[in-house]
Enzyme design. Structure first.
Site, PDB file in Angstrom:
ATOM      1  CG  ASP A  72     -13.903  17.062  -6.610  1.00 44.11           C
ATOM      2  OD1 ASP A  72     -15.279  16.820  -6.636  1.00 44.11           O
ATOM      3  OD2 ASP A  72     -13.147  17.362  -5.909  1.00 44.11           O
TER       4      ASP A  72
ATOM      5  CE  LYS B 244      -2.852   1.776   3.812  1.00 38.73           C
ATOM      6  NZ  LYS B 244      -2.040   3.222   3.493  1.00 38.73           N
ATOM      7  CB  THR B 245       1.734   3.333  -2.466  1.00 39.86           C
ATOM      8  OG1 THR B 245       1.163   3.289  -3.921  1.00 39.86           O
ATOM      9  CG2 THR B 245       2.727   2.435  -2.666  1.00 39.86           C
TER      10      THR B 245
ATOM     11  N   GLY C 170     -17.465  12.682  -9.945  1.00 40.25           N
ATOM     12  CA  GLY C 170     -17.157  11.591 -10.846  1.00 40.25           C
ATOM     13  C   GLY C 170     -16.371  12.668 -11.704  1.00 40.25           C
TER      14      GLY C 170
ATOM     15  NE  ARG D  38       2.226   5.173  12.047  1.00 41.58           N
ATOM     16  CZ  ARG D  38       1.072   5.918  13.184  1.00 41.58           C
ATOM     17  NH1 ARG D  38       1.776   7.387  13.589  1.00 41.58           N
ATOM     18  NH2 ARG D  38       0.102   5.503  12.896  1.00 41.58           N
TER      19      ARG D  38
ATOM     20  CE  LYS E  38      -7.611   6.898   3.883  1.00 44.22           C
ATOM     21  NZ  LYS E  38      -5.703   7.045   3.909  1.00 44.22           N
TER      22      LYS E  38
HETATM   23  P1  5BU Z   1      -0.380   2.543  10.736  1.00 43.99           P
HETATM   24  O1  5BU Z   1       1.281   3.215  10.690  1.00 43.99           O
HETATM   25  O2  5BU Z   1       0.211   1.107  11.380  1.00 43.99           O
HETATM   26  O3  5BU Z   1      -1.147   2.907  11.233  1.00 43.99           O
HETATM   27  O4  5BU Z   1      -0.808   3.121   9.371  1.00 43.99           O
HETATM   28  C1  5BU Z   1      -2.291   3.011   8.774  1.00 43.99           C
HETATM   29  C2  5BU Z   1      -2.027   2.998   7.179  1.00 43.99           C
HETATM   30  O5  5BU Z   1      -3.908   3.077   6.882  1.00 43.99           O
HETATM   31  C3  5BU Z   1      -2.017   4.307   6.809  1.00 43.99           C
HETATM   32  O6  5BU Z   1      -1.130   4.310   5.215  1.00 43.99           O
HETATM   33  C4  5BU Z   1      -3.111   4.907   6.699  1.00 43.99           C
HETATM   34  O7  5BU Z   1      -3.011   6.080   5.808  1.00 43.99           O
HETATM   35  C5  5BU Z   1      -3.840   3.789   6.266  1.00 43.99           C
HETATM   36  N1  5BU Z   1      -4.869   4.322   6.481  1.00 43.99           N
HETATM   37  C6  5BU Z   1      -5.399   3.562   8.253  1.00 43.99           C
HETATM   38  O8  5BU Z   1      -5.003   3.899   9.224  1.00 43.99           O
HETATM   39  N2  5BU Z   1      -7.330   4.208   8.106  1.00 43.99           N
HETATM   40  C7  5BU Z   1      -7.709   4.246   7.337  1.00 43.99           C
HETATM   41  O9  5BU Z   1      -9.218   4.430   7.909  1.00 43.99           O
HETATM   42  C8  5BU Z   1      -7.823   3.916   6.268  1.00 43.99           C
HETATM   43  C9  5BU Z   1      -6.433   3.855   5.779  1.00 43.99           C
HETATM   44 BR1  5BU Z   1      -8.785   4.746   5.238  1.00 43.99          BR
END
Ligand code: 5BU
Length: 265
Positions: free
Chosen positions: A96, A60-61, A98, A232, A93
């Site tokens: 906006d 995931k990026t 379509g 993290r 995410k």
């Molecule tokens: P973490 O470091 O494990 O807390 O990162 C969580 C990732 O998932 C991070 O890239 C967020 O942008 C992403 N995320 C999230 O934490 N919660 C959500 O509801 C959504 C995305 Br949608």
């Protein structure tokens, strides 16, 4: 979904091409781990992607946080996806109308649709957002996840909002194959939406900025989700990226096997 099926069984029966590829990959590689690589330098992103590659089904990026982004970065990410057999999920995410998201998805500097197998969208603008993204993504074989529930404290994604989001997904199953959510969302035996779940950690419960963590077991066994998304917890300590990837991959897969066993599969 009341009748439990393994990832492999679901892959065989699924009507959405992107869901099929993901479920097949999870079964083949024995992993339901997605790593969120939220770093701001190209070299670091590539080095972490290479290190976690063998352990993940999805990388995931957040491509817009990379200071030195260039087209070569996505080219190299695509090479790593082939080398290690994972899908790329740009957590954009979209939010906006379509017509606007169509351009944000296909154009601009990032041209997300050209390299990211999966992306996601908020449902707050209504169904037009799905149509706009579908016009660009479906011909390329891409898949969309809707944000049905967020992991952060106080999120407004609940109740009718979540119910309506699922109803929207139901009307676009050729393109929408699942949700970012905290629990399983299927309501009938015929439905098979995948649920990818962020907010997963084994060592801490939060980050002081609203994030809330649950364990892989809570997410997979107790809540019936399909993929754990860990950021993290894996790249937080640069010396332990591989060790932590293996730890979370093992915890996620053990939780899945426990769920299979509970259902006698
Ligand atoms: P973490 O470091 O494990 O807390 O990162 C969580 C990732 O998932 C991070 O890239 C967020 O942008 C992403 N995320 C999230 O934490 N919660 C959500 O509801 C959504 C995305 Br949608």
């Amino acid at each position: 979904m009341n009748t439990f099926k393994t990832y492999g069984e679901r892959a065989k029966a699924h009507s959405n091409a992107c869901a099929r590829s993901l479920l097949e990959l999870m079964e083949r590689k024995h992993t339901n781990l997605s790593v969120a690589v939220d770093v701001t330098k190209k070299a670091e992103l590539l080095s972490i992607a290479d290190a976690v590659g063998p352990y993940v089904c999805v990388l995931k990026t957040h491509i817009d946080i990379v200071d030195d982004f260039d087209q070569d970065l996505v080219h190299q990410l695509e090479q790593l996806a082939k080398k290690h057999d994972f899908l790329i999920f740009e957590d954009r995410k979209f939010a906006d109308i379509g017509n606007t998201v169509k351009h944000q998805y296909g154009n601009g500097i990032y041209k997300i649709a050209s390299w990211s197998h999966i992306t996601n969208a908020h449902t707050v603008p209504g169904e037009g957002i799905i149509q706009g993204l579908k016009d660009v993504g479906l011909p390329l074989g891409r898949g969309l996840l809707l944000l049905a529930e967020m992991s952060s404290k106080g999120a407004l994604t609940k109740g009718d909002y979540t119910t309506e989001s699922v109803a929207m997904a139901r009307r676009h199953q050729d393109f929408v194959f699942g949700f970012i959510a905290q629990q399983q969302m299927n309501q009938t035996d015929d439905e098979d939406f995948l649920v990818l779940t962020p907010g997963v950690g084994l060592d801490i419960k939060g980050d002081g900025m609203g994030q809330q963590y649950r364990t892989p077991r809570e997410v997979i066994v107790d809540s019936g989700c399909d993929v754990i998304i860990v950021g993290r917890g894996i790249y937080g300590n640069p010396d332990q990226v591989q060790e932590q990837s293996a730890r979370y991959r093992d915890a996620g897969w053990a939780a899945y096997l426990e769920r299979c066993q509970q259902h006698g599969s």
